[in-house]
Design an enzyme around this catalytic site. Sequence first.
Site, PDB file in Angstrom:
ATOM      1  N   ARG A 184       0.842  -1.206   0.000  1.00 48.65           N
ATOM      2  CA  ARG A 184       0.000   0.000   0.000  1.00 48.65           C
ATOM      3  C   ARG A 184       0.877   1.257   0.000  1.00 48.65           C
ATOM      4  O   ARG A 184       0.575   2.241  -0.682  1.00 48.65           O
ATOM      5  CB  ARG A 184      -0.912  -0.027   1.240  1.00 48.65           C
ATOM      6  CG  ARG A 184      -1.826   1.183   1.372  1.00 48.65           C
ATOM      7  CD  ARG A 184      -2.630   1.087   2.665  1.00 48.65           C
ATOM      8  NE  ARG A 184      -3.455   2.265   2.887  1.00 48.65           N
ATOM      9  CZ  ARG A 184      -4.664   2.447   2.401  1.00 48.65           C
ATOM     10  NH1 ARG A 184      -5.209   1.522   1.638  1.00 48.65           N
ATOM     11  NH2 ARG A 184      -5.359   3.534   2.681  1.00 48.65           N
TER      12      ARG A 184
ATOM     13  N   ASP B 245     -20.316   6.223  -0.656  1.00 52.60           N
ATOM     14  CA  ASP B 245     -20.566   5.215   0.381  1.00 52.60           C
ATOM     15  C   ASP B 245     -21.900   5.493   1.077  1.00 52.60           C
ATOM     16  O   ASP B 245     -22.673   4.573   1.354  1.00 52.60           O
ATOM     17  CB  ASP B 245     -19.456   5.237   1.444  1.00 52.60           C
ATOM     18  CG  ASP B 245     -18.070   5.097   0.863  1.00 52.60           C
ATOM     19  OD1 ASP B 245     -17.393   4.105   1.159  1.00 52.60           O
ATOM     20  OD2 ASP B 245     -17.659   5.993   0.101  1.00 52.60           O
TER      21      ASP B 245
ATOM     22  N   ARG C 255     -24.739   4.424  -1.062  1.00 52.51           N
ATOM     23  CA  ARG C 255     -24.918   2.965  -1.004  1.00 52.51           C
ATOM     24  C   ARG C 255     -25.602   2.557   0.293  1.00 52.51           C
ATOM     25  O   ARG C 255     -26.463   1.663   0.315  1.00 52.51           O
ATOM     26  CB  ARG C 255     -23.554   2.285  -1.126  1.00 52.51           C
ATOM     27  CG  ARG C 255     -22.935   2.394  -2.521  1.00 52.51           C
ATOM     28  CD  ARG C 255     -21.471   2.023  -2.526  1.00 52.51           C
ATOM     29  NE  ARG C 255     -20.938   1.963  -3.893  1.00 52.51           N
ATOM     30  CZ  ARG C 255     -19.662   2.162  -4.214  1.00 52.51           C
ATOM     31  NH1 ARG C 255     -18.782   2.449  -3.264  1.00 52.51           N
ATOM     32  NH2 ARG C 255     -19.265   2.076  -5.467  1.00 52.51           N
TER      33      ARG C 255
ATOM     34  N   HIS D 209     -12.699   6.723   3.397  1.00 53.21           N
ATOM     35  CA  HIS D 209     -13.365   6.031   2.290  1.00 53.21           C
ATOM     36  C   HIS D 209     -12.606   4.717   2.128  1.00 53.21           C
ATOM     37  O   HIS D 209     -11.643   4.611   1.389  1.00 53.21           O
ATOM     38  CB  HIS D 209     -13.285   6.857   1.013  1.00 53.21           C
ATOM     39  CG  HIS D 209     -13.721   6.102  -0.217  1.00 53.21           C
ATOM     40  ND1 HIS D 209     -14.992   5.579  -0.355  1.00 53.21           N
ATOM     41  CD2 HIS D 209     -13.055   5.776  -1.350  1.00 53.21           C
ATOM     42  CE1 HIS D 209     -15.086   4.963  -1.526  1.00 53.21           C
ATOM     43  NE2 HIS D 209     -13.923   5.071  -2.145  1.00 53.21           N
TER      44      HIS D 209
END
Length: 357
Positions: free
Chosen positions: A129, A189, A192, A216
């Site tokens: 990452r 988000d 949703r 997020h």
Amino acid sequence: MKKASSLSQLGFDAGDASSGFFRPVSDSSGGGVVTPSAHRRRLTKVSVIGAGNVGMAIAQTILTRDLADEIALVDALPDKLRGEMLDLQHAAAFLPRTRLVSDTDMSVTRGSDLAIVTAGARQIPGETRLNLLQRNVALFRKIVPPLAEHSPDALLLVVSNPVDVLTYVAWKLSGFPPSRVIGSGTNLDSSRFRFLLAEHLDVNAQDVQAYMVGEHGDSSVAVWSSVSVAGMPVLKSLQESHRCFDEEALEGIRRAVVDSAYEVISLKGYTSWAIGYSVASLAASLLRDQRRIHPVSVLARGFHGIPDENDVFLSLPARLGRAGVQGVAEMELTEEEAKRLRRSAKTLWENCQLLGL
């Protein structure tokens, strides 16, 4: 035949081409011909950096909603970029009158009111990452400074992932005040989340008030304590009518929201339309000064116990208008929700510190 997107590029002299079709209006007072007023409405320009699936979905949605007079597209791949521009231009007869331009050079964005960054490096299998973040920082170093130079008064909206960290990066590299640097954050988000609840309650999603805040990503926080429909608290009602709505069930719903993007990607290869509509809704609030509340990534130091010295960006409900972020709502969170938000902020801030900006 020479490839072109206008008749002038094919050798036809544009000049005052419309004069053969339209006759000027005469002054009723007998004073001669009325000339067009010099006081014209200021045109609105939006630039989209990154002409991939997400960038083009955003551009197309902004175009159909008639939010801009000019849209500039920027991408590193010239052939794909030109193809995308032409594909939209060819639909001109069915769309609002919007000028479309494109270039691989950032100068095409000059004078933007809103600059939307969707460009980002894709993760290589096995890549950490941190390494992905560092590659995206290198990419943003090429994008953000010239973008800020060409449009020093623009609003900067970051959509590239990881959006919270890259919004911090864009803020640092642009030199803009934090009110003019915004990440798309958990706006999608939250949509949703509202969709899942609306389906269960058999109501329109627009009538569900519900927010996802924080990162997020995996550490996002579902603010169950403030979920309501028609002013009525939802959680208490659900727990009274459904014994299964315990902490485990609530976490399962939050997890379903977080994982929904991965499901779309696994089925069609990428996400595009939902983020396109989400970002267009942010663009409308910003450009039209609507003062609507959106959960977006903002500078969150000092909120809900986040240390003042941590310049972390994460999503909180913010009032958006023409000047950018015009205030952040002081949400009432339960102690558990606040603790999860601070944990989310800690994770994000640790990532930001590794970048050395």
